[in-house]
Design an enzyme around this catalytic site. Structure first.
Site, PDB file in Angstrom:
ATOM      1  N   SER A   1       0.505  -1.677  -0.403  1.00 42.05           N
ATOM      2  CA  SER A   1       0.050   0.229  -0.031  1.00 42.05           C
ATOM      3  C   SER A   1       1.094   0.778  -0.023  1.00 42.05           C
ATOM      4  CB  SER A   1      -0.971   0.348   1.407  1.00 42.05           C
ATOM      5  OG  SER A   1       0.185  -0.002   2.351  1.00 42.05           O
ATOM      6  N   THR A   2      -0.106   2.674  -0.576  1.00 43.96           N
ATOM      7  CA  THR A   2       0.996   3.570  -1.033  1.00 43.96           C
ATOM      8  C   THR A   2       1.529   3.849   0.924  1.00 43.96           C
ATOM      9  OG1 THR A   2      -0.043   4.076  -2.804  1.00 43.96           O
ATOM     10  CG2 THR A   2       0.895   5.732  -1.133  1.00 43.96           C
TER      11      THR A   2
ATOM     12  N   VAL B   1       1.601   2.882   3.428  1.00 46.59           N
ATOM     13  CA  VAL B   1       2.738   2.131   4.252  1.00 46.59           C
ATOM     14  C   VAL B   1       4.278   2.302   3.701  1.00 46.59           C
ATOM     15  CG1 VAL B   1       3.593  -0.199   4.436  1.00 46.59           C
ATOM     16  CG2 VAL B   1       1.398  -0.119   5.261  1.00 46.59           C
ATOM     17  N   GLY B   2       4.709   2.444   2.266  1.00 50.94           N
ATOM     18  CA  GLY B   2       5.227   2.472   1.730  1.00 50.94           C
ATOM     19  C   GLY B   2       5.909   3.720   1.864  1.00 50.94           C
TER      20      GLY B   2
ATOM     21  N   GLU C   1       6.971   0.169  -5.031  1.00 52.35           N
ATOM     22  CA  GLU C   1       5.825  -0.404  -6.005  1.00 52.35           C
ATOM     23  C   GLU C   1       4.017  -0.214  -5.353  1.00 52.35           C
ATOM     24  OE1 GLU C   1       3.077  -1.061  -7.689  1.00 52.35           O
ATOM     25  OE2 GLU C   1       3.195  -3.221  -8.120  1.00 52.35           O
TER      26      GLU C   1
ATOM     27  N   CYS D   1      -2.207  -4.521  -8.820  1.00 52.81           N
ATOM     28  CA  CYS D   1      -2.068  -2.859  -8.266  1.00 52.81           C
ATOM     29  C   CYS D   1      -2.066  -1.846  -9.682  1.00 52.81           C
ATOM     30  CB  CYS D   1      -1.347  -2.366  -7.425  1.00 52.81           C
ATOM     31  SG  CYS D   1       0.273  -3.128  -8.681  1.00 52.81           S
TER      32      CYS D   1
ATOM     33  N   GLU E   1      -7.464   2.862  -3.684  1.00 51.26           N
ATOM     34  CA  GLU E   1      -7.895   2.037  -5.314  1.00 51.26           C
ATOM     35  C   GLU E   1      -8.646   0.553  -3.851  1.00 51.26           C
ATOM     36  OE1 GLU E   1      -3.629  -0.734  -6.226  1.00 51.26           O
ATOM     37  OE2 GLU E   1      -4.183   0.237  -3.658  1.00 51.26           O
TER      38      GLU E   1
END
Length: 462
Positions: A216-217, A219-220, A237, A271, A363
């Protein structure tokens, strides 16, 4: 199988999303075990880096051969653990084999340069980084693992791989196959564990020189922020909200018939899912007439069946998350799902969605697609670029000039014209904006696992 009540503390009960039964209890590493795995990897790094390029490539080819020999076993394991249709799971196992084979050629082709300078000879070398912490998601456990460890190992790095808690089984088997192929102990370690434990330790451990994260964005961003403290290299990613853009001059029958699996593949847990279909207004009604039967034709069934095209979602929690997105949205039509156990959710098409509804920009990560109309080329590009993501997308048109203009206009890292193909192991993959950082696959992936060292040799003549 075991009952959930039999699971030993310190383990995670891995559940078959089709039967909802526990398959296996997998031990989960703590911080001390993570540190031990990193220490073993660090000890293996020097000898692995010193392996002659041809021999390193030969070992990777043996690893690929082991995967090929056990391809059906790996595929069946993924069906049970992830609920992927058997046809998809075979492709995924084959992708690991193919990625390993592709990068087995890299050790002998990891070229530097000779740069003309005055007074001497200037050369560059591509040096490996060291220990790489690889954090793999639950949606495509096998291929995404391979996308990380194959180029990392080819470049001379060593890898500690943390699979997702939900889907560790194929990663564990790949680790065994790597050892059976002859990879030395510590070169590729598979370490199941919780993200806040093992994943976080990758970020904070000073001997982990790079973190590769897919997920996920949110957590990224935390991974990136944590790595900044040590200026640690990172590849991310992350999320996507990709657009499938259909112009009036397109082959509408082909565009409509292919649209469902462009979003419903892997039950939409992708994704790259084309979860927004943008259709030129003049053909909007005709496209919907063609889309309805195509959605109804998607075979949502037991993923062990050869005919299955879509299986269940990964968990009850994920099913509830998807349902929450659809609760306040206008549903135009849905596909069917099996009765009985399983985390099923039907393929769902939404129309006339309020612009403020988060289903348009967030998303969903489920089998849900929104269809919207656009007026002209500029409007199509504007709508495709709305939101924080820029990972993938498709463009349908017979006009080559338009295809090139729109491809250049859409802010996404991977686009397909008159198809939905986003990923090939020989071409780069990655996102724009908040969809990620860095590139995987293709020749570009090696850049993310090496540093450039410049060396000048003085000749004594200036």
């Amino acid at each position: 199988m075991t009952a959930a009540s039999d699971v030993v503390p310190g383990t995670y009960d891995v559940v078959d999303p089709t039967s909802e039964q526990v398959i296996r209890a997998v031990p989960m590493a703590d911080v001390e075990q993570t540190d031990a795995a990193v220490a073993a990897a660090k000890a293996a790094y020097g000898p692995w880096r010193a392996v002659a390029p041809a021999d390193r490539g030969r070992l990777l080819r043996r690893f690929a051969e082991q995967v090929d020999t056990h391809l059906e076993e790996l595929a069946q394991l993924e069906v049970a653990n992830s609920g992927h249709p058997i046809g998809s799971a075979r492709w995924e196992a084959g992708n690991v084999r193919d990625v390993l084979t592709y990068y087995s050629a890299a050790p002998e082709r990891l070229f530097g340069r000779q740069i003309p300078v005055a007074g001497g000879l200037d050369v560059t070398f591509r040096e490996p980084l060291g220990v790489v912490g690889l954090i793999v998601p639950w949606n495509f456990p096998m291929p995404i693992a391979g996308w990380g460890f194959a180029p990392a190992l080819a470049a001379g790095n060593v890898v500690v791989l943390k699979p997702a808690e939900l889907t560790p089984l194929t990663a564990l088997r790949l680790g065994e196959l790597a050892r059976e192929a002859g990879l030395p102990e510590g070169v590729l370690t598979v370490l199941p564990g919780a993200g806040p434990v093992v994943g976080r330790r990758f970020v904070t451990h000073p001997d982990v020189r790079k973190v590769v994260f897919t997920g996920s964005t949110a957590v990224g961003k935390a991974v990136m922020a944590g790595c900044a403290d040590q200026v640690k290299r990172v590849t991310l990613e992350l999320g996507g909200k990709s657009a499938n853009v259909v112009f009036a001059d397109a082959d509408l029958e082909l565009a409509a018939s292919s649209a469902p699996l462009a979003v419903f593949d892997n039950a939409g847990q992708d994704c790259c899912a084309r979860s927004r279909i943008l259709v030129q207004r003049s053909v909007y009604d005709r496209f919907l007439e063609l889309l309805g039967p195509a959605v109804a034709a998607v075979r949502v069934e037991d993923p062990s069946l050869e005919s299955s095209q879509m299986g269940p979602l990964i968990s009850a929690r994920q099913r509830d998350r998807v349902a929450a997105y659809v609760a306040d949205a206008p549903v135009a039509f849905r596909g069917a799902v099996p009765d009985g156990p399983g985390f099923w959710y039907p393929p769902t098409v939404l129309l006339d969605v309020d612009p403020a509804n988060p289903v348009l920009t967030e998303e969903v990560f489920g089998p849900v697609v929104v269809v919207q109309a656009f007026d002209d080329e500029d409007d199509a590009v504007r709508q495709a670029n709305e939101g924080p993501y820029g990972l993938s997308g498709s463009i349908w048109t017979r006009d080559l000039g338009r295809a090139l203009r729109v491809s250049r206009g859409i802010e996404a890292g991977n686009l397909s014209v008159n198809s939905h193909s986003s990923v090939r192991y020989s071409t780069p993959f990655g996102g724009f904006k908040q969809s990620g950082l860095g590139r995987e696959l293709g020749p570009d992936a090696l850049d993310g696992f090496t540093e450039v060292k410049n060396v000048f040799y003085a000749t004594g003549v200036s």
